[in-house]
Design a protein around this motif. Structure first.
Motif, PDB file in Angstrom:
ATOM      1  N   PRO A  98       0.830  -1.208   0.000  1.00 26.11           N
ATOM      2  CA  PRO A  98       0.000   0.000   0.000  1.00 26.11           C
ATOM      3  C   PRO A  98       0.865   1.258   0.000  1.00 26.11           C
ATOM      4  O   PRO A  98       2.001   1.250   0.499  1.00 26.11           O
ATOM      5  CB  PRO A  98      -0.795  -0.117   1.299  1.00 26.11           C
ATOM      6  CG  PRO A  98       0.021  -0.992   2.180  1.00 26.11           C
ATOM      7  CD  PRO A  98       0.722  -1.960   1.269  1.00 26.11           C
ATOM      8  N   THR A  99       0.332   2.315  -0.571  1.00 18.19           N
ATOM      9  CA  THR A  99       0.999   3.615  -0.561  1.00 18.19           C
ATOM     10  C   THR A  99       0.412   4.453   0.565  1.00 18.19           C
ATOM     11  O   THR A  99      -0.814   4.566   0.680  1.00 18.19           O
ATOM     12  CB  THR A  99       0.823   4.333  -1.903  1.00 18.19           C
ATOM     13  OG1 THR A  99       1.339   3.507  -2.939  1.00 18.19           O
ATOM     14  CG2 THR A  99       1.556   5.661  -1.905  1.00 18.19           C
ATOM     15  N   ILE A 100       1.283   5.025   1.371  1.00 22.61           N
ATOM     16  CA  ILE A 100       0.850   5.746   2.569  1.00 22.61           C
ATOM     17  C   ILE A 100       1.369   7.176   2.530  1.00 22.61           C
ATOM     18  O   ILE A 100       2.577   7.411   2.449  1.00 22.61           O
ATOM     19  CB  ILE A 100       1.355   5.041   3.841  1.00 22.61           C
ATOM     20  CG1 ILE A 100       0.855   3.588   3.884  1.00 22.61           C
ATOM     21  CG2 ILE A 100       0.905   5.807   5.090  1.00 22.61           C
ATOM     22  CD1 ILE A 100       1.475   2.759   4.992  1.00 22.61           C
ATOM     23  N   LYS A 107      -5.000   8.239  -5.791  1.00 27.27           N
ATOM     24  CA  LYS A 107      -5.078   8.372  -4.340  1.00 27.27           C
ATOM     25  C   LYS A 107      -4.213   7.340  -3.626  1.00 27.27           C
ATOM     26  O   LYS A 107      -4.170   6.170  -4.043  1.00 27.27           O
ATOM     27  CB  LYS A 107      -6.531   8.211  -3.880  1.00 27.27           C
ATOM     28  CG  LYS A 107      -7.526   9.144  -4.558  1.00 27.27           C
ATOM     29  CD  LYS A 107      -7.333  10.578  -4.142  1.00 27.27           C
ATOM     30  CE  LYS A 107      -8.304  11.503  -4.857  1.00 27.27           C
ATOM     31  NZ  LYS A 107      -9.712  11.285  -4.496  1.00 27.27           N
ATOM     32  N   PRO A 108      -3.539   7.727  -2.550  1.00 33.50           N
ATOM     33  CA  PRO A 108      -2.851   6.746  -1.713  1.00 33.50           C
ATOM     34  C   PRO A 108      -3.853   5.855  -1.000  1.00 33.50           C
ATOM     35  O   PRO A 108      -5.049   6.172  -0.924  1.00 33.50           O
ATOM     36  CB  PRO A 108      -2.066   7.614  -0.722  1.00 33.50           C
ATOM     37  CG  PRO A 108      -2.822   8.899  -0.664  1.00 33.50           C
ATOM     38  CD  PRO A 108      -3.402   9.096  -2.030  1.00 33.50           C
ATOM     39  N   ASP A 109      -3.373   4.751  -0.466  1.00 36.72           N
ATOM     40  CA  ASP A 109      -4.246   3.811   0.238  1.00 36.72           C
ATOM     41  C   ASP A 109      -4.556   4.255   1.658  1.00 36.72           C
ATOM     42  O   ASP A 109      -5.540   3.801   2.259  1.00 36.72           O
ATOM     43  CB  ASP A 109      -3.591   2.429   0.277  1.00 36.72           C
ATOM     44  CG  ASP A 109      -3.368   1.878  -1.119  1.00 36.72           C
ATOM     45  OD1 ASP A 109      -4.358   1.535  -1.779  1.00 36.72           O
ATOM     46  OD2 ASP A 109      -2.193   1.822  -1.545  1.00 36.72           O
ATOM     47  N   ILE A 162      -9.814   9.161   1.078  1.00 38.45           N
ATOM     48  CA  ILE A 162      -8.656   8.372   1.496  1.00 38.45           C
ATOM     49  C   ILE A 162      -8.874   7.974   2.954  1.00 38.45           C
ATOM     50  O   ILE A 162      -9.138   8.849   3.793  1.00 38.45           O
ATOM     51  CB  ILE A 162      -7.355   9.187   1.385  1.00 38.45           C
ATOM     52  CG1 ILE A 162      -7.161   9.739  -0.028  1.00 38.45           C
ATOM     53  CG2 ILE A 162      -6.152   8.340   1.787  1.00 38.45           C
ATOM     54  CD1 ILE A 162      -6.091  10.813  -0.129  1.00 38.45           C
ATOM     55  N   PRO A 163      -8.788   6.699   3.306  1.00 34.01           N
ATOM     56  CA  PRO A 163      -8.866   6.330   4.731  1.00 34.01           C
ATOM     57  C   PRO A 163      -7.784   7.090   5.507  1.00 34.01           C
ATOM     58  O   PRO A 163      -6.601   7.059   5.136  1.00 34.01           O
ATOM     59  CB  PRO A 163      -8.588   4.826   4.715  1.00 34.01           C
ATOM     60  CG  PRO A 163      -8.964   4.382   3.340  1.00 34.01           C
ATOM     61  CD  PRO A 163      -8.609   5.524   2.435  1.00 34.01           C
TER      62      PRO A 163
END
Length: 257
Positions: free
Chosen positions: A6-8, A92-94, A127-128
């Motif tokens: 995942p990308t953060i 979008k990042p995760d 985005i969460p």
């Protein structure tokens, strides 16, 4: 081969050199590919402010080896907006994590906090998002005792997602022995504020904001109770500020126009 990590996105309000963001980066690197976009100077108390009257700067930084980093001349919310539109180019990042803030963001503080506003902006972008804060305002704050909780909460959000329009406000007590995690509501608490008047060398008055944090809530299901009893507090927050319970009341009014 495309990475399955995942990308953060990591952001904060204390500035890119703050020890709190360094601690948060170290944990997020265990979970995925980290991209940092953070203010170039402290932005505490900025709330959801954005920059509209002057240009913004966004420059690459190599403060921490192996981490894609950018320093931004704007507010925490500016950082998230620029991250989404320029750094990620709309992909979008995760996950978006903000902090770890030097100082609590419980109770009414959530409205003023640049840390939480960055997370709110992430949630607005679907985005969460999570904001993390520690009850220690000093630059020498020790974040080690809360890092396993940061990792676990972030991992849960990556695995399960969050309800639409919701983000998490996570606060840690300043104790080496956290008892666990409590899911809470926001306490009814506010600052009783005063302005300390002083005089500069030119005999002109100036003011420093001071105050005492007042808890007006005896509930044992609040973030303040959890922190006072050595738990990490997790409050689900929403950016829809509609007071839904007040709509029937207002509909009962008779407007003479």
């Amino acid at each position: 081969m495309k990475s399955t990590k995942p990308t953060i996105l990591v952001v904060n309000d204390d500035g890119i050199t703050a020890p709190g963001i360094k601690a948060l980066i170290s944990v997020m690197q265990e979970l995925g590919r980290v991209v940092v976009v953070a203010p170039d100077s402290p932005q505490s108390g900025m709330g959801h402010a954005i920059t509209i009257g002057k240009p913004l700067r966004l420059d690459r930084d190599d403060l921490y080896e192996g981490v894609e980093m950018y320093r931004c001349s704007g507010t925490p919310v500016d950082c998230v907006k620029l991250a989404v539109t320029r750094v990620f180019q709309g992909h979008k990042p995760d996950l978006c994590v903000s902090g770890i803030n030097h100082g609590l963001n419980n109770g009414i503080n959530v409205l003023y906090s640049g840390t939480m506003s960055a997370a709110v902006e992430g949630a607005i972008e679907h985005i969460p998002s999570i904001g993390f804060s520690l009850d220690d305002y000093t630059w020498q704050a020790d974040f080690n005792h809360c890092l396993k909780y940061v990792r676990e909460i972030a991992q849960q959000v990556l695995q399960n997602g969050l309800p639409v329009g919701t983000l998490l406000n996570v606060n840690f007590p300043n104790t080496p022995h956290i008892k666990g995690i409590k899911i809470c509501r926001q306490a009814n608490a506010k600052w009783a504020e005063e302005f300390d008047e002083r005089v500069d060398p030119y005999k002109r008055p100036y003011y420093w904001l001071t105050g005492v944090f007042q808890l007006n809530d005896n509930g044992q299901d609040t973030d303040s109770w959890a922190l006072d009893n050595h738990y990490a507090s997790v409050v689900p927050v929403q950016f829809d500020m509609t007071a839904h319970h007040a709509i029937p009341v207002l509909n009962s009014w008779k407007f003479d126009v």
